[in-house]
Design an enzyme around this catalytic site. Structure first.
Site, PDB file in Angstrom:
ATOM      1  N   ASN A 100      -1.951   0.254   6.799  1.00 32.78           N
ATOM      2  CA  ASN A 100      -1.482  -1.040   7.316  1.00 32.78           C
ATOM      3  C   ASN A 100      -0.637  -1.828   6.315  1.00 32.78           C
ATOM      4  OD1 ASN A 100      -3.562  -1.794   5.666  1.00 32.78           O
ATOM      5  ND2 ASN A 100      -4.698  -2.929   7.217  1.00 32.78           N
ATOM      6  N   LYS A 137       0.828  -1.210   0.000  1.00 33.68           N
ATOM      7  CA  LYS A 137       0.000   0.000   0.000  1.00 33.68           C
ATOM      8  C   LYS A 137       0.868   1.270   0.000  1.00 33.68           C
ATOM      9  CE  LYS A 137      -4.002  -2.227   2.185  1.00 33.68           C
ATOM     10  NZ  LYS A 137      -4.974  -2.194   3.329  1.00 33.68           N
ATOM     11  N   TYR A 182     -12.269  -1.569  -3.792  1.00 33.28           N
ATOM     12  CA  TYR A 182     -12.767  -1.731  -2.423  1.00 33.28           C
ATOM     13  C   TYR A 182     -14.285  -1.554  -2.336  1.00 33.28           C
ATOM     14  CZ  TYR A 182      -8.285  -2.270   0.023  1.00 33.28           C
ATOM     15  OH  TYR A 182      -7.080  -2.749   0.517  1.00 33.28           O
ATOM     16  N   HIS A 232      -2.211  -5.378   1.442  1.00 33.56           N
ATOM     17  CA  HIS A 232      -3.504  -6.018   1.209  1.00 33.56           C
ATOM     18  C   HIS A 232      -3.263  -7.443   0.751  1.00 33.56           C
ATOM     19  CE1 HIS A 232      -7.445  -6.947  -0.558  1.00 33.56           C
ATOM     20  NE2 HIS A 232      -6.748  -7.447  -1.568  1.00 33.56           N
ATOM     21  N   GLU A 271      -9.780 -10.147  -7.861  1.00 37.13           N
ATOM     22  CA  GLU A 271      -8.739  -9.133  -7.645  1.00 37.13           C
ATOM     23  C   GLU A 271      -7.536  -9.340  -8.569  1.00 37.13           C
ATOM     24  OE1 GLU A 271      -9.907  -8.366  -2.955  1.00 37.13           O
ATOM     25  OE2 GLU A 271      -7.941  -9.191  -3.444  1.00 37.13           O
TER      26      GLU A 271
HETATM   27  P1  ATP Z   1      -7.164  -5.886   3.127  1.00 38.20           P
HETATM   28  O1  ATP Z   1      -8.522  -6.121   2.508  1.00 38.20           O
HETATM   29  O2  ATP Z   1      -6.564  -4.549   2.744  1.00 38.20           O
HETATM   30  O3  ATP Z   1      -6.236  -7.040   2.900  1.00 38.20           O
HETATM   31  P2  ATP Z   1      -8.176  -6.768   5.648  1.00 38.20           P
HETATM   32  O4  ATP Z   1      -8.847  -7.837   4.851  1.00 38.20           O
HETATM   33  O5  ATP Z   1      -7.288  -7.179   6.775  1.00 38.20           O
HETATM   34  O6  ATP Z   1      -7.331  -5.816   4.701  1.00 38.20           O
HETATM   35  P3  ATP Z   1     -10.662  -5.290   5.610  1.00 38.20           P
HETATM   36  O7  ATP Z   1     -11.669  -5.434   6.680  1.00 38.20           O
HETATM   37  O8  ATP Z   1     -10.912  -5.957   4.301  1.00 38.20           O
HETATM   38  O9  ATP Z   1      -9.247  -5.754   6.225  1.00 38.20           O
HETATM   39  O10 ATP Z   1     -10.434  -3.733   5.389  1.00 38.20           O
HETATM   40  C1  ATP Z   1      -9.833  -3.258   4.194  1.00 38.20           C
HETATM   41  C2  ATP Z   1      -8.892  -2.125   4.557  1.00 38.20           C
HETATM   42  O11 ATP Z   1      -9.647  -1.024   5.021  1.00 38.20           O
HETATM   43  C3  ATP Z   1      -7.918  -2.434   5.698  1.00 38.20           C
HETATM   44  O12 ATP Z   1      -6.792  -3.150   5.297  1.00 38.20           O
HETATM   45  C4  ATP Z   1      -7.564  -1.037   6.149  1.00 38.20           C
HETATM   46  O13 ATP Z   1      -6.630  -0.408   5.275  1.00 38.20           O
HETATM   47  C5  ATP Z   1      -8.914  -0.335   6.031  1.00 38.20           C
HETATM   48  N1  ATP Z   1      -9.683  -0.414   7.278  1.00 38.20           N
HETATM   49  C6  ATP Z   1     -10.278  -1.508   7.809  1.00 38.20           C
HETATM   50  N2  ATP Z   1     -10.899  -1.234   8.947  1.00 38.20           N
HETATM   51  C7  ATP Z   1     -10.691   0.095   9.177  1.00 38.20           C
HETATM   52  C8  ATP Z   1     -11.067   0.995  10.205  1.00 38.20           C
HETATM   53  N3  ATP Z   1     -11.809   0.608  11.246  1.00 38.20           N
HETATM   54  N4  ATP Z   1     -10.668   2.276  10.086  1.00 38.20           N
HETATM   55  C9  ATP Z   1      -9.932   2.707   9.044  1.00 38.20           C
HETATM   56  N5  ATP Z   1      -9.546   1.900   8.027  1.00 38.20           N
HETATM   57  C10 ATP Z   1      -9.907   0.610   8.101  1.00 38.20           C
HETATM   58 MG    MG Z   2     -10.009  -7.380   3.116  1.00 38.52          MG
END
Ligand code: ATP
Ligand code: MG
Length: 137
Positions: free
Chosen positions: A112, A9, A49, A115, A126
């Protein structure tokens, strides 16, 4: 053999952590079979997303994901989807296990670092979002 999509990211790319993260990926035994560096447009990030469009963090997430280039890779290996999820660690780095990419390199729950696809169906969609069959080698 299974394939999954990884994105380094904008936060991690901006901190010159691409190489360190790809080294963790290769060190885990997963193979990088395609790679691109791209600056996502707003509509591309919104589409990628879209599953989160009703979530309160959606707008902020799209802004973050378009704030700089990302490095997208297709990964291949046995059980690649779950193995890469385990290597990434929990979404919130405060909850991520020691040694995971997010524990090492993520700043917070949004910024974070990486992804990874979360299921065979999302991995297929994806991967197709970023790569064509000719890109895999
Ligand atoms: P990713 O899909 O990016 O691999 P993930 O599957 O661990 O991450 P998801 O729940 O799919 O988590 O959320 C997608 C992304 O949205 C997260 O990786 C993070 O960057 C962002 N995100 C998730 N939860 C929050 C939150 N509570 N506040 C801000 N950003 C968030
Ligand atoms: Mg996710």
């Amino acid at each position: 053999m299974e394939r999954t999509l990884s994105i380094v990211k904008p936060d991690a790319v901006g901190k010159n952590l691409t190489g360190a993260i790809l080294e963790k990926i290769e060190g885990s035994g997963l193979q990088i079979i395609a790679l691109r560096r791209v600056l996502l447009s707003q509509s591309q990030a919104e589409a990628f997303y879209a599953v989160h469009r009703e979530r309160p963090f959606y707008k902020s997430l799209v802004e973050f994901m378009t704030s700089g280039p990302v490095v997208v890779t297709a990964l291949q290996g046995d059980n690649a989807i779950q193995r890469y999820r385990d290597l990434m660690g929990a979404t919130n780095p405060e909850e991520a296990a020691e040694g995971t990419i997010r524990k090492l390199y993520a700043s917070n729950i949004e910024n974070n670092a990486v992804h990874g696809s979360d299921a065979p169906e999302t991995a297929a969609a994806e991967l197709a979002f970023f790569f064509r069959d000719l890109d895999y080698a």
